[in-house]
Design a protein around this motif. Structure first.
Motif, PDB file in Angstrom:
ATOM      1  N   ILE A  91       0.842  -1.200   0.000  1.00 15.10           N
ATOM      2  CA  ILE A  91       0.000   0.000   0.000  1.00 15.10           C
ATOM      3  C   ILE A  91       0.873   1.244   0.000  1.00 15.10           C
ATOM      4  O   ILE A  91       0.640   2.190  -0.774  1.00 15.10           O
ATOM      5  N   ALA A  94       2.522   1.582  -3.387  1.00 13.92           N
ATOM      6  CA  ALA A  94       1.581   2.056  -4.399  1.00 13.92           C
ATOM      7  C   ALA A  94       1.318   3.556  -4.249  1.00 13.92           C
ATOM      8  O   ALA A  94       1.237   4.290  -5.248  1.00 13.92           O
ATOM      9  N   TYR A 181      -3.161  -2.392  -5.888  1.00 14.87           N
ATOM     10  CA  TYR A 181      -3.548  -1.098  -5.310  1.00 14.87           C
ATOM     11  C   TYR A 181      -3.398   0.032  -6.326  1.00 14.87           C
ATOM     12  O   TYR A 181      -4.196   0.980  -6.318  1.00 14.87           O
ATOM     13  N   ALA A 184      -6.508  -0.030  -8.274  1.00 15.43           N
ATOM     14  CA  ALA A 184      -7.611   0.570  -7.516  1.00 15.43           C
ATOM     15  C   ALA A 184      -7.504   2.092  -7.490  1.00 15.43           C
ATOM     16  O   ALA A 184      -8.508   2.802  -7.615  1.00 15.43           O
ATOM     17  N   ILE A 215      -9.323   3.149  -1.931  1.00 16.51           N
ATOM     18  CA  ILE A 215      -8.793   1.783  -2.040  1.00 16.51           C
ATOM     19  C   ILE A 215      -9.147   0.941  -0.818  1.00 16.51           C
ATOM     20  O   ILE A 215      -8.639  -0.173  -0.666  1.00 16.51           O
ATOM     21  N   THR A 218     -10.668  -2.567  -1.572  1.00 14.88           N
ATOM     22  CA  THR A 218      -9.642  -3.489  -2.067  1.00 14.88           C
ATOM     23  C   THR A 218      -8.752  -3.970  -0.936  1.00 14.88           C
ATOM     24  O   THR A 218      -8.428  -5.156  -0.844  1.00 14.88           O
ATOM     25  N   ALA A 219      -8.360  -3.047  -0.062  1.00 12.51           N
ATOM     26  CA  ALA A 219      -7.502  -3.407   1.062  1.00 12.51           C
ATOM     27  C   ALA A 219      -8.211  -4.370   2.011  1.00 12.51           C
ATOM     28  O   ALA A 219      -7.607  -5.324   2.506  1.00 12.51           O
TER      29      ALA A 219
END
Length: 301
Positions: A91, A94, A181, A184, A215, A218-219
């Motif tokens: 994360i 990204a 990520y 996303a 995000i 998604t996380a």
């Protein structure tokens, strides 16, 4: 049921395209599962798979083993460190890559970051031996700088093993996981960033109030799956990097199953321990999904 068949007829072209994938999953994922029966047997190769039933004796045996607590400890510690360090790492990567403005430089850094994912663990193990061995590069540098007077046995000391293993796992998987990520982030409406800039948000403000909420789903999805796989502490890396001197720190459930089920030929016992791990992983996924649905209004089912 009638509605289901109407939907299948309406989407028949998509279903026809899915037939090869469905056949592959049924053949290689579901068909071998009939072998789980031997978890409840004292299976002998060459004999029928439906004889010598012993119930849950193989499962009870695992918890009565002297090494049981040590194996569970190693599995949970390694998986926990991989989760705590390895989950936020992609994360952060990204977010940093998203802030780069030079397109060529950004693509170059991104490509370099996910190359380690495609490197075999055999190669990674050799790299670690070259770097951390008693006559490796790191020891040479430290000795030339006068920081140490004799080589440090990084790979022969169990106290260093968890750190080496987790660091190599994060380095290997971080770049590839960051792609998810980045995808996303790319789906976030650009007008939100423009509105944020108008409201006076700086770079950190945009990340905090727009990018991270964008995000979050998604996380959460990846976190639930990661919690479900918390008992998957690795296999290849332990066998390649580990040695008898560090076995007390590298022996996890998967290597234990390999040792008893494959090397020692105790197929029923090895299958039982593997089945127990899979069931516990399924339970963890369900619990994590329910907690996420209750407190974060996001779930995978």
């Amino acid at each position: 049921m009638a509605e289901l068949w109407r939907r299948v007829r309406r989407e028949r072209q998509i279903w026809l395209l899915c037939i090869p994938m469905i056949a592959w999953v049924l053949t290689f994922s579901y068909y071998p599962m009939y072998g789980l029966f031997i978890s409840f047997q004292n299976y002998v190769p060459g004999h029928s798979m439906f004889s010598h039933w012993i119930g849950f004796d193989n499962f009870v045996r695992f918890f009565n083993e002297p090494d049981c607590l040590q194996i569970i400890r190693n599995t949970l510690v390694i998986s926990g460190l991989n989760l705590v360090i390895g989950f936020p790492a992609p994360i952060v990567l990204a977010l940093l890559l998203n802030e780069l403005r030079g397109r060529v430089f950004k693509r170059t850094i991104q490509s370099l970051s996910y190359i380690p994912y495609f490197i075999s663990w055999v190669v990674v193990a050799n790299i670690l031996i070259t770097l951390l061995g008693s006559d490796g590069v790191l020891n040479d540098i430290l000795m030339k700088l006068g920081l140490i007077h004799e080589p440090i046995e990084f790979l022969m000391n169990g106290n260093y093993f968890w750190g080496i293993l987790v660091t190599s796992n994060v380095w290997k998987d971080m770049g590839f996981s960051a792609i998810i990520y980045l995808s996303a982030i790319a789906g976030i409406d650009k007008e939100l960033y423009e509105a944020g800039k108008v409201d006076g948000l700086g770079r950190f403000g945009l990340i905090r109030h727009i990018t991270l909420p964008g995000i979050r789903s998604t996380a959460v999805l990846l976190l639930i799956l990661a919690i479900g796989g918390i008992l998957n502490a690795g296999f290849e890396q332990q066998l390649l990097i580990g040695n008898p001197l560090t076995q007390d720190h590298y022996e996890v459930i998967d290597t234990y199953v390999y040792r008893f089920g494959v090397q020692l030929g105790n197929y029923s016992y090895g299958t039982a321990v593997g089945l127990m791990k899979s069931v516990m992983g399924l339970v963890l996924v369900i619990l994590a999904n329910r907690l996420s649905k209750r407190y974060m209004q996001s779930s995978i089912f």
